[in-house]
Design an enzyme around this catalytic site. Structure first.
Site, PDB file in Angstrom:
ATOM      1  CE1 TYR A 143      -3.455  -2.580  -0.037  1.00  0.00           C
ATOM      2  CE2 TYR A 143      -3.848  -2.262   2.233  1.00  0.00           C
ATOM      3  CZ  TYR A 143      -3.909  -2.752   1.167  1.00  0.00           C
ATOM      4  OH  TYR A 143      -5.170  -3.948   0.976  1.00  0.00           O
ATOM      5  CE  LYS A 194       0.220 -16.895  -2.504  1.00  0.00           C
ATOM      6  NZ  LYS A 194      -0.396 -18.186  -2.685  1.00  0.00           N
ATOM      7  CG  ASP A 227      -2.969 -19.502  -0.854  1.00  0.00           C
ATOM      8  OD1 ASP A 227      -2.035 -19.519   0.238  1.00  0.00           O
ATOM      9  OD2 ASP A 227      -2.800 -20.247  -1.944  1.00  0.00           O
ATOM     10  CG  ASP A 251      -7.401  -4.479   4.108  1.00  0.00           C
ATOM     11  OD1 ASP A 251      -8.311  -4.519   4.841  1.00  0.00           O
ATOM     12  OD2 ASP A 251      -6.974  -3.605   2.815  1.00  0.00           O
ATOM     13  CG  ASP A 255     -12.339  -6.541   6.504  1.00  0.00           C
ATOM     14  OD1 ASP A 255     -12.084  -6.170   7.288  1.00  0.00           O
ATOM     15  OD2 ASP A 255     -12.589  -5.861   5.601  1.00  0.00           O
TER      16      ASP A 255
END
Ligand code: NAD
Length: 370
Positions: A143, A194, A227, A251, A255
């Site tokens: 980001y 990852k 994942d 993020d 959520d």
């Protein structure tokens, strides 16, 4: 009387001030019944600051935030300020606070209260007793990485670029927060990235391992590709204690975990910064939800997310776990008694206003403290 503790309250906009009124009552209760006195200051952020000062946060308020033990924020934003330029929108006030206080670790607990297991999208047996903590790196990663932007390559072709980048100090400091939390919980950290396809993920894995081995040998560390972590969160969420992950994966995973617990009106959060020379860690506590303009001013908001954010402040900024436990237990008992605000209302329960929810929690605090 215990020594004074400083708290800056920024109620903000919409339902922020309504929820914060109930927190103020609990802060007063702590002073009266537990002899825990807070120096409370209150100020403006977001739209309410724009209305008075023309900007979403003043230097004076940022300065105050830098010099207290903890900041407790309600919510910012609303349709009244939607058409302002991006640079002075209410949300910029919150972003400036996070940036100036260098709040690099975002803590998002996902706790499922027994009384609300039916509100989860998962089967009750998968979420009953759920208590996990997601630690998301908040100031680095894709980001913020450079280069970034959209390029015109000519011939009608464009290219969008963002850069995932982490340095070892950025990884070390957020890893330490996660390990320290685990030491006060179930003693387990799952680090998620990852590493199979991203060099930044490989560095993350190596450096978290190093901090774990050198500084926290008592904490059990495991690694999980992001994942797979998303899958495991909805398959068997109770396997986790603390998850530490980067800005982007955090993020999404936070959520995802939030929805395991039902309603937005129930979710607290904390954002922590570094420790200063007096041993004080910068900290901002706030509910995950926004200013809910659709119900603002109607005494309908659920104040529990903001109350639980205050409980997090008690636990992490003031080292008052007994009082934090007390507030959380009072919330749990009130929910178990069938008292509900509209957002968590279910058949056979009693629907109450924001104020009445505050009344019920205060009464339960009295009972528990008797
Ligand atoms: P929101 O979280 O404000 O509301 C989403 C829905 O959930 C609404 O229907 C609302 O009524 C309900 N809801 C949220 N919190 C509730 C509570 N405590 N009790 C009962 N119901 C609750 O999100 P939104 O509608 O996308 O955004 C509204 C405004 O809030 C926007 O201006 C947005 O920019 C801002 N916002 C601020 C923050 C923040 O301050 N951290 C976070 C998200 C959104």
């Amino acid at each position: 009387m215990a020594s004074n503790k400083s708290l800056l309250i920024l109620p903000g906009d919409g339902i922020g001030p309504e929820a914060m009124t109930e927190v103020r009552r609990i802060v007063d209760w702590m002073g009266d019944r537990r002899a825990v006195k807070f120096d409370v200051d209150e100020d403006l952020v977001g739209g309410s600051s724009i209305d008075k000062h023309g900007i979403p946060i003043t230097d004076e308020v940022v300065d105050k935030a830098q010099n207290v033990d903890a900041v407790l924020l309600g919510a910012v934003g609303g349709p009244k300020w939607d058409n302002l330029d991006f640079s002075i929108k209410p949300e910029r006030g919150l972003l400036r606070l996070r940036k100036d206080l260098e709040l690099f670790a975002n803590l998002r607990p996902a706790i499922c209260f027994d009384a609300l297991v039916e509100a989860s999208s998962l089967k009750p047996e998968l979420v009953a007793g759920l208590d996990i903590m997601i630690v998301r790196e908040l100031t680095g990663g894709v980001y913020f990485g450079e280069p970034r932007g959209i390029e015109d390559l000519g011939g009608g072709v464009r290219r969008g670029i963002n850069t995932q980048v982490y340095t070892t100090p950025e990884i070390h400091r957020v890893a330490r927060v996660a390990f320290e939390l685990a030491q006060k919980r179930d003693g387990r950290v799952t680090s998620s990235e990852k590493a199979n396809v991203m060099e930044s993920g490989l560095l993350w894995r190596e450096e978290v391992t190093k901090i774990g081995q050198e500084e926290f040998p008592d904490v059990e560390l495991s690694h999980m590709y992001a994942d797979n972590a998303a899958m495991q969160l909805v398959r068997a969420p109770k396997q986790f204690d603390v998850i530490v992950t980067d800005n982007l994966f955090g993020d999404i995973l936070s959520d995802c975990a939030a929805m395991l617990t039902g309603s937005l009106g129930m979710l607290p959060s904390a954002s922590l910064g570094g420790v200063d020379e007096h041993g004080r860690r910068k900290a901002l506590y706030e509910p995950v939800h926004g200013s809910a303009p659709d119900i603002a001013g109607e005494n309908k908001a659920n104040p529990i997310a903001t109350i639980l954010s205050y409980a997090m402040a008690l636990r992490y900024s003031f080292d008052m776990s007994d009082e934090a436990d007390l507030v959380e237990k009072a919330v749990q008992n009130v929910l178990a008694s069938g008292v509900r605000t509209g957002d968590i209302m279910a058949e056979g329960m009693t629907q109450v206003s924001t104020t009445e929810m505050g009344d019920a929690i205060l009464k339960e605090l009295d009972n528990l403290n008797a």
